[in-house]
Enzyme design. Structure first.
Site, PDB file in Angstrom:
ATOM      1  N   LEU A  33       0.940   6.816   3.478  1.00  0.00           N
ATOM      2  CA  LEU A  33       0.502   6.377   4.563  1.00  0.00           C
ATOM      3  C   LEU A  33       0.685   7.063   5.190  1.00  0.00           C
ATOM      4  CD1 LEU A  33       1.692   3.150   4.975  1.00  0.00           C
ATOM      5  CD2 LEU A  33       0.000   3.357   3.505  1.00  0.00           C
ATOM      6  N   HIS A  37      -3.995   5.287   7.831  1.00  0.00           N
ATOM      7  CA  HIS A  37      -3.928   3.390   6.719  1.00  0.00           C
ATOM      8  C   HIS A  37      -3.519   3.111   8.441  1.00  0.00           C
ATOM      9  CE1 HIS A  37      -2.970   5.836   3.750  1.00  0.00           C
ATOM     10  NE2 HIS A  37      -3.895   4.970   2.750  1.00  0.00           N
ATOM     11  N   GLN A  61      -7.434   1.034 -11.343  1.00  0.00           N
ATOM     12  CA  GLN A  61      -8.660   2.389 -10.903  1.00  0.00           C
ATOM     13  C   GLN A  61      -8.732   4.209 -11.016  1.00  0.00           C
ATOM     14  OE1 GLN A  61      -7.324   0.779  -6.645  1.00  0.00           O
ATOM     15  NE2 GLN A  61      -8.101   2.386  -6.192  1.00  0.00           N
TER      16      GLN A  61
END
Ligand code: PAF
Length: 279
Positions: A33, A37, A61
């Protein structure tokens, strides 16, 4: 703050909150993060009684030659940050908790085929699948996504509409370093020289923002942006494009709300940036 690694535990916690009539916000992340974020978590904290952050590097993904294995991870640092920002729960599953083999996919065709979808053909199918699963597991009232991934945000909005998820999608502004580089977990791959070269993306965004006006041609905006990036020896353009803000299809003239988006390789690292122009 609690950390749940199973779907069952997460569901039980959220159900208990819902029984008390509390609202629940979700910030889906792949961890590592950064300030981008943090801005999503802060917004989620402001708008919900309970805040759930998911930290899951979603394998579906990533394409076969992409950076799934190398993707940066630091769960200890992530959980400390979430705690300091007032999150109530981190959902941090292993891939085996999320996927069995074979499993169902969720996908949206047209919007996923332009921009990043051209170079990363399975990417948005993986994103739609994991985000649908997270929505079904957490059942949030609100979910928060960054505008840096503008195509992802448009696709998720469409998916929520098409599949009737009763969830409000909140798009949050791009957070930049002081010198303009959009914050990204992938910035960590850049050498000091590449970090300097990466500034060509935000410079191109600034140039495009100066040039764009209603009725002008896409090329009038895109050509100088491309020129700026091409002048940087370490940069290689994947795409610099103008698309309809909703359909993600190319436009020739600025006669509606548009997204101007780019993906650029700096060395081996693929970075993205964008801006929107609304009519
Ligand atoms: O934007 C991301 O970090 C990811 O694509 C998301 C939405 C968490 C899904 O894995």
């Amino acid at each position: 703050m609690k950390v749940a690694t199973t779907i069952k535990e997460t569901r039980e916690l959220v159900k208990a909150w819902k029984r008390e009539g509390l609202s629940v916000g979700l910030v889906p992340t792949m961890g590592y993060l950064h300030e981008g974020h943090a801005s999503l978590i802060r917004k989620c904290r402001e708008e919900n009684d309970r805040v759930v952050v998911s930290v899951f590097v979603n394998p579906t993904q990533f394409g076969p030659n992409e950076d799934l294995e190398a993707y940066p991870r630091d769960f200890k640092r992530d959980s400390e940050l979430c705690d300091s920002l007032g999150a109530d729960l981190i959902f941090h599953p292993e891939p085996e908790e999320m996927y069995t083999d074979p499993h169902a996919f969720v996908s949206i065709d047209t919007l996923s085929e332009t921009l990043c979808g051209k170079t990363r053909p399975i990417h948005f199918k993986g994103v739609c699948t994991v985000v649908s699963k997270l929505f079904n597991i957490v059942q949030p009232d609100n979910a928060y996504f960054g505008q840096k991934d503008a195509q992802q945000l448009a696709i998720i909005r469409k998916m929520v509409q098409d599949l009737n998820f009763d969830i409000r999608i909140v798009g949050c502004p791009i957070i930049r370093e002081e010198d303009g580089l959009a914050k990204s977990s992938r910035n960590t791959y850049l050498s000091p020289e590449e970090r300097q070269a990466a500034l060509c993306l935000s410079r191109a965004v600034k140039k495009g923002q100066e040039l764009i006006s209603t009725g002008c041609s896409a090329d009038f905006v895109l050509a100088p942006m491309k020129g700026l990036i091409e002048a940087e020896p370490l940069a290689k353009i994947d795409y610099v494009s103008m698309v309809d803000a909703l359909t993600m299809q190319p436009v020739e003239t600025v006669d509606r709300s548009v997204l101007i988006a780019m993906a650029v390789y700096i060395g081996k690292t693929r970075l993205i940036d964008n801006f929107s122009y609304e009519i």
